[in-house]
Motif scaffolding. Structure first.
Motif, short mmCIF file in Angstrom:
data_model
loop_
_atom_site.label_atom_id
_atom_site.label_comp_id
_atom_site.label_asym_id
_atom_site.label_seq_id
_atom_site.Cartn_x
_atom_site.Cartn_y
_atom_site.Cartn_z
N GLU A 1 0.97 -1.11 0.10
CA GLU A 1 0.06 -0.03 -0.10
C GLU A 1 0.97 1.29 0.03
O GLU A 1 1.89 1.29 0.80
CB GLU A 1 -0.99 -0.10 1.22
CG GLU A 1 -1.98 1.08 1.32
CD GLU A 1 -2.87 1.12 2.56
OE1 GLU A 1 -4.03 1.01 2.32
OE2 GLU A 1 -2.39 0.59 3.75
N GLY A 2 0.45 2.29 -0.95
CA GLY A 2 1.36 3.46 -0.74
C GLY A 2 0.17 4.65 -0.38
O GLY A 2 -1.09 4.27 -0.57
N TRP B 1 3.96 11.28 2.98
CA TRP B 1 3.59 10.27 2.27
C TRP B 1 4.25 9.05 2.96
O TRP B 1 5.07 9.05 3.99
CB TRP B 1 4.22 10.22 0.76
CG TRP B 1 5.56 10.43 0.72
CD1 TRP B 1 6.51 11.40 1.18
CD2 TRP B 1 6.64 9.33 0.78
NE1 TRP B 1 7.99 10.97 1.15
CE2 TRP B 1 7.89 9.67 0.72
CE3 TRP B 1 6.40 7.92 0.12
CZ2 TRP B 1 9.27 8.88 0.50
CZ3 TRP B 1 7.46 7.20 -0.20
CH2 TRP B 1 8.72 7.62 0.07
N LEU C 1 4.51 4.13 2.86
CA LEU C 1 4.38 2.83 2.50
C LEU C 1 4.13 1.90 3.62
O LEU C 1 4.45 2.19 4.78
CB LEU C 1 5.60 2.46 1.58
CG LEU C 1 6.30 3.28 0.68
CD1 LEU C 1 7.62 2.63 0.15
CD2 LEU C 1 5.30 3.05 -0.54
N SER D 1 4.52 -0.37 8.40
CA SER D 1 4.38 1.11 7.74
C SER D 1 5.52 2.03 8.16
O SER D 1 5.90 1.88 9.10
CB SER D 1 2.95 1.62 7.86
OG SER D 1 2.72 1.83 9.09
N ARG E 1 6.05 6.37 7.55
CA ARG E 1 5.69 7.41 7.15
C ARG E 1 6.69 8.74 7.17
O ARG E 1 7.26 8.64 8.10
CB ARG E 1 4.56 8.08 7.93
CG ARG E 1 4.13 9.19 7.75
CD ARG E 1 2.89 9.81 8.59
NE ARG E 1 2.76 11.11 8.88
CZ ARG E 1 1.68 11.70 9.45
NH1 ARG E 1 0.56 11.03 9.60
NH2 ARG E 1 1.94 12.96 9.80
N ARG F 1 -5.09 6.58 -0.32
CA ARG F 1 -4.35 5.26 -0.23
C ARG F 1 -4.63 4.18 -1.24
O ARG F 1 -5.93 4.21 -1.73
CB ARG F 1 -4.52 4.47 1.17
CG ARG F 1 -4.26 5.00 2.35
CD ARG F 1 -4.60 4.09 3.67
NE ARG F 1 -4.02 4.88 4.85
CZ ARG F 1 -2.88 4.53 5.39
NH1 ARG F 1 -2.20 3.40 5.10
NH2 ARG F 1 -2.36 5.07 6.42
#
Length: 446
Positions: free
Chosen positions: A155-156, A197, A199, A222, A224, A439
């Motif tokens: 996921e981005g 932003w 991942l 994750s 950030r 997302r």
């Protein structure tokens, strides 16, 4: 002579009252039958259900009520009604077929198989026999148990955060310990906004041991990055593993959980917070549309660079979920617990807590799902704060509203707005925060 006539007169009077009622009852059943045949089970159910106290025990009434309830997903009610039919008509093949379907929906596979086999031995029509065989095949496949499964995702995301450090908007704070003198806060201790932003990735696996037990494990991580406030960049890593036990409508889960939360500020030499613990959860599918659950959870919290905050956290809760026919799926839960500091001199950092959560989602079309959730939590601390000379009380409200867009299988785009409001009797701990983000997620099934 008059005495002999009295019983006859009473009987005639009774029949005069009963016969119209029976005619009306038959008319109700005829209407209900036509509604069910016309696939309007809801109206049929609403017509029949209020009559249960008078008509329960009449196999014709109970059969129609059971079928209407079953078509509405009220499987438990259907079982009760159809059991009454079979109590007086044990050879009623239609009732047995319908109760077998209700048991199947309730995931009571042994009972469903027994009833389907009973109907199969009565030489039903070919199309009915074929349907029963499909159910029996599904039950046999379920008995073998599902194969090992795994789902991986990447996921981005990107967005804007009005308060990256969850800090007060005030520039100065009055401190009662020093007679209410005003102290100016350092720049990093007041509200800062920024874009960001990030991942994320994760995997969830399930390995069946037999028809009841399975091993499960999962990983989520994750990272950030803020555009400018890089000392508030964060990362989260979660690892969990355990086992599940399933019997009929009940599912028990036993999980060990390990997670680390990191803030990339130079003042922290390692993870900001480490949590090690576990959860035991019970979940029951009441019927096809209702589910209840309960859990207990423990976590040992460690703050490597602020060990005075180390604590044991205990939480227990219960929840309920309901799927409306053709409408939204909603849920609500209540919980309470305690966070007790390991250092007896740091009582002011420990607290009791309780809260409530609620939310739901609505499928708008094949590609769009709207969702929303909200939560409230109250925290009552254990002792007087040595600087502000009061016992801290916090009330926190959080909420999310958003939209999932599914452009293709295993792809999802989520647009959402998240809000946080914490109100405290200590101004330093009062803050507001709003985040808006998009997302993009891709799932892979193995």
């Amino acid at each position: 002579m008059k005495c002999r006539l009295l019983p006859r007169i009473a009987a005639v009077a009774l029949l005069a009252c009963v016969l119209p009622a029976l005619a009306l009852a038959d008319e109700v059943l005829d209407r209900a039958k036509k509604l069910i045949e016309g696939r309007d089970a809801r109206t049929a159910y609403e017509l029949l259900a209020p009559l249960q106290s008078q008509r329960a025990g009449d196999p014709n009434y109970d059969y129609l009520l059971g079928v209407a309830a079953l078509d509405l997903g009220r499987n438990t009610e259907a079982v009760f009604a159809l059991e009454r039919v079979l109590a007086v008509q044990p050879n009623n093949a239609q009732a047995r077929a319908e109760i077998a379907r209700a048991y199947f929906n309730l995931k009571e596979m042994d009972a469903a198989k027994r009833e389907f086999q009973n109907v199969r031995t009565q030489n039903p029509p070919a199309e009915v026999a074929a349907t029963i065989d499909r159910y029996l095949d599904a039950i046999d496949r379920a008995a073998v148990g599902p194969k090992p499964t795994a789902r991986f995702y990447v996921e981005g995301f990107a967005g804007y955060d009005s308060n990256v450090n969850s800090a007060t908007a005030d520039r100065s704070i009055a401190v009662p310990l020093f007679g209410g003198a005003l102290f100016t806060l350092a720049p990093g201790a007041t509200k800062l906004s920024d874009g960001y932003w990030g991942l994320a990735a994760g995997v969830a696996t399930r390995m069946p041991i037999n028809t009841r037990w399975a091993l499960i494990a999962g990983f989520n991580g994750s990272r950030r990055w803020n555009f400018e406030r890089d000392n508030f960049d964060t990362a989260f890593v979660d690892l969990n593993f355990g086992t599940t036990y399933k019997r009929d409508r009940d599912l028990l889960s036993f999980l060990v959980q390990l997670n680390d939360f990191t803030v990339y500020d130079p003042i922290y030499s390692s993870a900001y917070r480490e949590a090690r613990g576990g959860t035991v959860q019970w979940q029951r599918d009441v019927d096809a549309r209702n589910q209840v659950s309960a859990y207990v959870q423990y976590a040992k919290l460690t703050y490597p660079d602020q060990r005075i905050r180390n604590a044991d956290r205990y939480v227990a809760g219960a929840g309920y979920a309901h799927a409306f026919r053709g409408g939204p799926t909603v849920y609500a839960s209540l919980y309470g617990g305690r966070e007790k500091t390991a250092d007896p001199t740091a009582e002011a950092l420990g607290f009791d807590l309780y809260g409530v959560r609620a939310g739901g989602d609505q499928v708008l079309s094949e590609k769009f799902i709207v969702f929303a959730n909200a939560a409230y939590e109250h925290r009552r601390y254990d002792a007087t704060d040595s600087f502000f000379l009061v016992t801290r009380r916090d009330n926190q409200v959080t909420g999310t509203v958003g939209l999932h867009y599914v452009p293709a299988r295993n792809w999802r785009v989520t647009t959402q707005v998240l809000g946080f409001v914490n109100r405290s009797n200590i101004d330093l701990n009062t803050f507001d925060r709003v985040m808006g983000e998009v997302r993009l997620r891709r799932d892979f099934d193995f």
